[in-house]
Design an enzyme around this catalytic site. Structure first.
Site, PDB file in Angstrom:
ATOM      1  N   ILE A 697       0.826  -1.218   0.000  1.00 45.20           N
ATOM      2  CA  ILE A 697       0.000   0.000   0.000  1.00 45.20           C
ATOM      3  C   ILE A 697       0.853   1.258   0.000  1.00 45.20           C
ATOM      4  O   ILE A 697       0.326   2.369  -0.025  1.00 45.20           O
ATOM      5  CB  ILE A 697      -0.957   0.030   1.210  1.00 45.20           C
ATOM      6  CG1 ILE A 697      -0.184  -0.093   2.526  1.00 45.20           C
ATOM      7  CG2 ILE A 697      -2.000  -1.049   1.095  1.00 45.20           C
ATOM      8  CD1 ILE A 697      -1.054   0.051   3.761  1.00 45.20           C
ATOM      9  N   GLY A 698       2.173   1.103   0.059  1.00 45.84           N
ATOM     10  CA  GLY A 698       3.024   2.284   0.030  1.00 45.84           C
ATOM     11  C   GLY A 698       4.490   1.919  -0.024  1.00 45.84           C
ATOM     12  O   GLY A 698       4.908   0.863   0.454  1.00 45.84           O
ATOM     13  N   GLY A 700       8.491   3.905   0.387  1.00 47.22           N
ATOM     14  CA  GLY A 700       9.221   5.096   0.780  1.00 47.22           C
ATOM     15  C   GLY A 700      10.703   4.826   0.818  1.00 47.22           C
ATOM     16  O   GLY A 700      11.162   3.708   0.545  1.00 47.22           O
ATOM     17  N   GLY A 701      11.474   5.874   1.155  1.00 44.95           N
ATOM     18  CA  GLY A 701      12.905   5.724   1.179  1.00 44.95           C
ATOM     19  C   GLY A 701      13.399   4.748   2.221  1.00 44.95           C
ATOM     20  O   GLY A 701      14.493   4.193   2.095  1.00 44.95           O
ATOM     21  N   GLY A 703      11.561   1.954   3.248  1.00 39.94           N
ATOM     22  CA  GLY A 703      11.014   0.614   3.104  1.00 39.94           C
ATOM     23  C   GLY A 703       9.646   0.599   2.466  1.00 39.94           C
ATOM     24  O   GLY A 703       9.170   1.596   1.917  1.00 39.94           O
ATOM     25  N   VAL A 705       5.410  -0.643   2.791  1.00 36.88           N
ATOM     26  CA  VAL A 705       4.324  -0.853   3.745  1.00 36.88           C
ATOM     27  C   VAL A 705       3.285  -1.779   3.113  1.00 36.88           C
ATOM     28  O   VAL A 705       2.895  -1.596   1.955  1.00 36.88           O
ATOM     29  CB  VAL A 705       3.671   0.475   4.155  1.00 36.88           C
ATOM     30  CG1 VAL A 705       2.570   0.229   5.182  1.00 36.88           C
ATOM     31  CG2 VAL A 705       4.712   1.431   4.718  1.00 36.88           C
ATOM     32  N   LYS A 719       5.418  -2.541   8.111  1.00 37.27           N
ATOM     33  CA  LYS A 719       6.433  -1.732   7.443  1.00 37.27           C
ATOM     34  C   LYS A 719       7.725  -2.532   7.383  1.00 37.27           C
ATOM     35  O   LYS A 719       8.275  -2.907   8.418  1.00 37.27           O
ATOM     36  CB  LYS A 719       6.648  -0.425   8.201  1.00 37.27           C
ATOM     37  CG  LYS A 719       7.668   0.500   7.551  1.00 37.27           C
ATOM     38  CD  LYS A 719       7.755   1.796   8.333  1.00 37.27           C
ATOM     39  CE  LYS A 719       8.746   2.757   7.703  1.00 37.27           C
ATOM     40  NZ  LYS A 719       8.825   4.019   8.476  1.00 37.27           N
ATOM     41  N   ASP A 821      10.841  14.737  11.600  1.00 44.24           N
ATOM     42  CA  ASP A 821      10.330  14.522  10.242  1.00 44.24           C
ATOM     43  C   ASP A 821       8.813  14.709  10.212  1.00 44.24           C
ATOM     44  O   ASP A 821       8.078  13.884   9.684  1.00 44.24           O
ATOM     45  CB  ASP A 821      10.718  13.139   9.737  1.00 44.24           C
ATOM     46  CG  ASP A 821      10.581  13.016   8.216  1.00 44.24           C
ATOM     47  OD1 ASP A 821      10.491  14.064   7.556  1.00 44.24           O
ATOM     48  OD2 ASP A 821      10.565  11.885   7.702  1.00 44.24           O
TER      49      ASP A 821
END
Length: 1023
Positions: A697-698, A700-701, A703, A705, A719, A821
């Protein structure tokens, strides 16, 4: 058979049976201990070798049968699961488990303990629905489950307990309506349902609880409708607290029947209409808080009958008329809080003569006339706040002898005359704010206030010199003396103020040199001595001030060169040397290479290094007396672009290599370890089975998800992070934030921070298992086709809830946590669009003693567009960097625009400067920046304007000018506490989770604590 023999046999059998049951109790207790985590060794004496448990810690036995009748494990630092073995303690009368960290469900076996009279499981983290069959506990008198994580509906079977007199179910996540059958518990004397997620009307059936003495229903709940008039039947009621729960309508006159009431708290609602004169019949009332509503009209004359009143809090309403004279005659009145209303006329001149006045705040009213002369006659006045009125005359001389004073704020009036002698010598004084008046004369000669940390005498007509005695204010942090007529030199003694953070002396007539001793103020981050008559050079010692952020020496007669030590000071983010007689060279490299030309104008002898000593003489200076090199600017931009490109290249290569390593090692079959942070009904195998492409479902830098459905139907988010090692042995491994997330989330318990359920790991890969957020991240939703789901009410809710989560990190965690962040993609939304702060891979821990300080990082962390300017320049991080990022998120919520949009990059503005620019230039002001999907005709303009204001305060350039996260929470909550005067009409509040404390002006939070202490132990509901 001989009867004596038979009797002996029976007694022997009975004794044997009792011993057997005693062994049963011992076995049950050992099973309880086995399921717990006893990190403090509180139960070390619970050992198998003992014949009986009756001497163990927390155990009480019946003397005759040696059966366990009481188990008290209060405050023993226990955690883990509370076992179902409790059901085997069949003689138990008292069970106390409060102030521990038990998790999981409360065992249903408790319902089998038929002799139970007292059950206290408060201050734990029990979850799930409240267990059923509690109607079996017919002897139960006290049930205290306050401050847990229970969910689902309120347990209806409790209404069938005939002996229940004390019921506290507050501070959890119970939802739905209050069952009308709760009106059947006529034996109750105490009922608390506050701090949950309850909705619907307050049932009028509660009016049947005629024995009730205390009723708490407010905080976090969001009831529809108003206050049932039937509550006026509770003639034994002593405390009624229905604050902060969305109530509408008028205050029922029937509440005047509650003649035994000593506390009435209805603050932070939407109540309207006048204050009922019938409240004057509450002759035993000590605390009356109707603040932060929409009440109108005058203070009823009937309230003069409240001769026992100690607290009268009516602030943030629309009340009008004069403050009645009888208020000054209430003999026990300690706190009078009337700020932000429309009161006119003079303050009652007898205020303070009742000898008990402790706190007076009538700020932001159009009051006129003089100050009452005897405010401190009783010698107990601690807080005097009268800012933003039209008060005239002099400050009463008697205040200079008021030894109890802690805070004095008289700013924004028309006061004249001198500062009373002795006022700056009060030993308890912590804050003195007299700015923006017409005060004259000199600063009093006696300056000796050891606790004073804030002194603002600016914008007056004060004269004379700044006394050296100011150094006798050892706690002073902020000193504002600007915009007066002070003469003479800057006292060298100011260098003795070791806690000084902010020194502002601009716009006076000061002369002489800038004292080098100011460099001894090691915490000073703001120094403004501009617009004076100072001469001589800038002391080179100022270059050693490691935390100095702003330096303004403009518009003086300073000379010499600008010291290179200052030019190289990395902490400095703003400086102004303009309009002096400086000469020499401004280097084109170093920290000051990017300063704007306006920082140096008006110095004919100053030039940039690339144009000094060569080239065309006519080009060595521009029209303002300084020439900054265009070539240097182009070189700087080229260097920045190169660095950014290289960084992006390394990031892309690193991510590709990380994914490659993960794929290569996935098949190695290493052994997995599952660490659970609460009770789980699945294991590592079930988690691993979900790691398939279809579940992603996603990405990112750090890892990938996955959405994972466990065998029991529970949906979680997984994750996946990969460990990249620097060599074959794995030395120097970097785990992409895995350790930081584990250390952080494993300890956190807050409703607006994402819940970490557990983690799986082997030698190559780490997996984090979170609660699943079906609506994804705020960033994804806000910038997708589904953004229309985010109406204004929802966006405001998300802003408040996110602020609560960050406030918890900054102020309530130990050690304190800086997220580093904060961005919209790290704010996740559950099925009800409630916000949860997530992704702690970059989190930084700070000890409590380090709060407010900066810590240097080796490299920039965070996300482009959200990073605070001082962090990018200096690599020094504090919680103020999070606040800047949160301000950007607020602007993103309001505008619907990404901070990284190409328009912002091309113009060099950034979203913060863009918002300011557009609002200044557009005719329709704030509406010009609002997301186009929000229908402007339905927007509460005052709320949008206020939220933009909060965002811009958070995004102030200098960290010292930004509020704390606690301040931000208060400001956001106050947005809906203001009168609804928008042209768009009234605005119905949503179910916003608000703090327990009464809303106060964000800069005055310390007085919240004083007010809460007066509330005679009203219940506090944790965030």
């Amino acid at each position: 058979m001989d009867w004596s023999v038979a009797l002996s046999i029976l007694l022997l059998l009975a004794a044997s049976s009792s011993v057997a049951r005693g062994f049963q109790d011992k076995s049950a207790l050992l099973a309880l201990k086995a399921a717990m985590i006893d990190s403090s060794g509180s139960l070390d004496d619970w050992t198998e070798t003992d014949d009986t448990p009756c001497l163990w810690t927390g155990i009480t036995c019946d003397d005759r049968l040696s059966r366990v009748v009481a188990l008290d494990l209060s405050n023993k630092n226990l955690s883990g699961i509370f076992s179902s073995s409790i059901g085997r303690l069949t003689e138990l009368i008292n069970l106390t488990l409060d102030v521990n960290n038990f998790t999981g469900n409360l065992p249903s076996e408790l319902a089998t303990l038929h002799d139970l009279h007292f059950l206290n499981v408060s201050h734990n983290t029990f979850t799930g629905d409240f267990p059923g069959r509690f109607s079996n506990l017919q002897l139960l008198e006290v049930l205290d489950a306050y401050n847990n994580n229970f969910s689902g509906p309120l347990p209806i079977e409790l209404s069938r307990l005939p002996n229940l007199r004390h019921l506290h179910l507050g501070g959890s996540y119970f939802e739905g309506e209050i069952p009308p059958s709760y009106g059947n518990m006529t034996s109750l004397s105490y009922l608390a349902l506050c701090g949950n997620c309850l909705v619907g009307p307050i049932p009028p059936e509660l009016g049947y609880l005629v024995g009730l003495e205390e009723l708490y229903l407010g905080y976090f709940n969001h009831f529809t409708g108003g206050i049932p008039p039937e509550l006026g039947r509770l003639l034994n009621l002593q405390k009624l607290d229905i604050a902060s729960c969305g109530l509408e309508g008028v205050i029922p006159a029937e509440l005047g029947n509650l003649s035994n009431l000593d506390s009435l708290f209805l603050q932070i609602n939407h109540l309207s209409g006048p204050i009922p004169p019938q409240l004057g019949d509450l002759v035993n009332l000590k605390s009356l808080d109707l603040s932060n509503n929409n009440l109108t009209g005058a203070i009823p004359i009937e309230l003069r009958k409240l001769q026992n009143l100690e607290l009268l809090s009516l602030f943030l309403n629309g009340l009008s008329g004069e403050i009645p004279a009888f208020v000054a005659d209430l003999p026990n009145l300690q706190a009078l809080l009337l700020w932000t209303n429309n009161f006119t006329g003079e303050l009652p001149q007898r205020l303070g003569e009742n000898m008990n006045l402790t706190e007076l705040d009538v700020s932001s009213n159009p009051l006129t006339g003089p100050l009452p002369p005897n405010l401190c006659k009783g010698g107990q006045l601690e807080v005097l706040v009268l800012i933003e009125n039209g008060i005239t005359g002099t400050i009463p001389p008697a205040l200079g002898h008021c030894k109890s004073l802690i805070k004095v704020r008289l700013a924004g009036n028309h006061l004249t005359g001198p500062i009373p002698e002795g006022l700056l010598g009060l030993k308890m004084l912590e804050m003195l704010e007299l700015l923006d008046n017409r005060l004259t004369g000199m600063i009093p000669a006696i300056v000796d206030a050891p606790l004073l940390d804030f002194l603002d005498l600016s914008q007056n007509e004060l004269q004379g010199s700044i006394p050296a005695g100011v150094a006798r204010l050892p706690s002073l942090q902020k000193l504002f003396l600007h915009s007066n007529q002070f003469v003479g030199g800057i006292p060298v003694e100011l260098g003795q103020l070791s806690h000084l953070l902010h020194l502002d002396l601009h716009s006076n007539r000061l002369s002489g040199a800038i004292p080098a001793e100011l460099a001894q103020c090691s915490k000073l981050n703001y120094l403004d001595v501009s617009d004076n008559r100072l001469t001589g050079p800038i002391p080179a010692e100022l270059g050693s001030m490691e935390v100095l952020e702003l330096l303004n020496v403009s518009r003086n007669r300073l000379s010499g060169g600008i010291p290179p030590q200052i030019l190289g000071q990395e902490s400095l983010t703003s400086a102004d040397f303009s309009y002096n007689d400086f000469s020499g060279t401004v280097p084109s490299d170093g920290h000051f290479g990017s300063l704007n030309m306006s920082s140096f104008v008006g110095n004919p002898g100053l030039c940039a290094s690339l144009k000094c000593g060569g080239g065309d003489p006519s080009s060595s200076q521009d029209g303002d007396g300084v020439a900054l090199s265009h070539a240097r600017a182009r070189l700087w931009k080229a260097v920045v672009a190169s660095i950014f490109s290289a960084a992006m290249l390394f990031l892309i290569v690193g991510v590709i290599e990380c994914l490659s390593i993960c794929q290569r090692r996935e098949s190695t079959g290493r052994r997995w370890k599952l660490t659970a942070f609460q009770r789980l009904e699945f294991d590592a195998v079930h988690v691993l089975d979900s790691l398939i492409e279809d579940n992603i479902i996603g990405r990112g830098g750090s890892g990938t998800v996955y959405r994972a459905e466990m065998p029991n139907g529970e949906v979680v988010a997984v994750k996946r992070l990969c460990k990249a090692t620097s060599d074959e042995t794995g030395s120097g491994s970097h785990d992409h934030g895995f350790s930081a997330e584990i250390q952080t989330l494993g300890k956190i318990r807050h409703r607006n921070i994402v819940k970490l359920l557990g983690c799986c790991s082997n030698e190559e890969t780490n997996l984090l298992v979170y609660e699943y957020m079906p609506n994804g991240s705020l960033g994804e939703l806000l910038h997708s086709k589904k953004r229309n789901l985010l109406d204004w009410t929802t966006r405001y809710s998300i802003a408040v809830q996110s602020a609560f989560g960050l406030c918890y990190l900054h102020h309530d965690c130990s050690p304190l946590i800086v997220h580093r962040d904060v961005k919209s993609n790290n704010i996740l939304l559950d099925s009800g669009f409630e916000a949860h702060v997530a992704d702690f891979g970059l989190a930084k821990f700070f000890q409590a003693s380090s709060a407010g300080k900066c810590e240097s990082m080796s490299s920039i962390a965070g996300s482009y567009g959200y990073i605070a300017p001082e962090y990018a320049y200096t690599l020094k991080v504090s919680e103020k960097a999070d606040i800047f990022s949160f301000g950007v998120v607020l602007l993103e919520l309001i505008t619907g625009r990404k901070p990284t949009e190409q328009e912002f990059r091309d113009s060099g503005l950034g979203i913060v400067k863009w918002v300011k620019k557009v609002m200044d230039e557009a005719k329709d002001g704030v509406l010009s920046i609002v997301d186009s999907t929000l229908r402007s005709s339905q927007l509460p303009v005052h709320e949008v304007t206020s939220l933009v204001g909060v965002a811009l305060i958070c995004c102030e350039e200098y960290p010292s000018d930004r509020p704390t996260m606690r301040d931000v929470v208060q400001m956001l909550v106050d947005v809906r506490g203001l009168p609804k005067s928008s042209k768009s009409g009234s605005f119905k509040d949503s179910s916003i989770k608000t703090p327990v404390e009464s809303q106060q002006q964000w800069e005055d939070q310390d007085r919240e604590e004083q007010q809460r202490q007066r509330r005679d132990q009203a219940p506090l509901i944790p965030l």
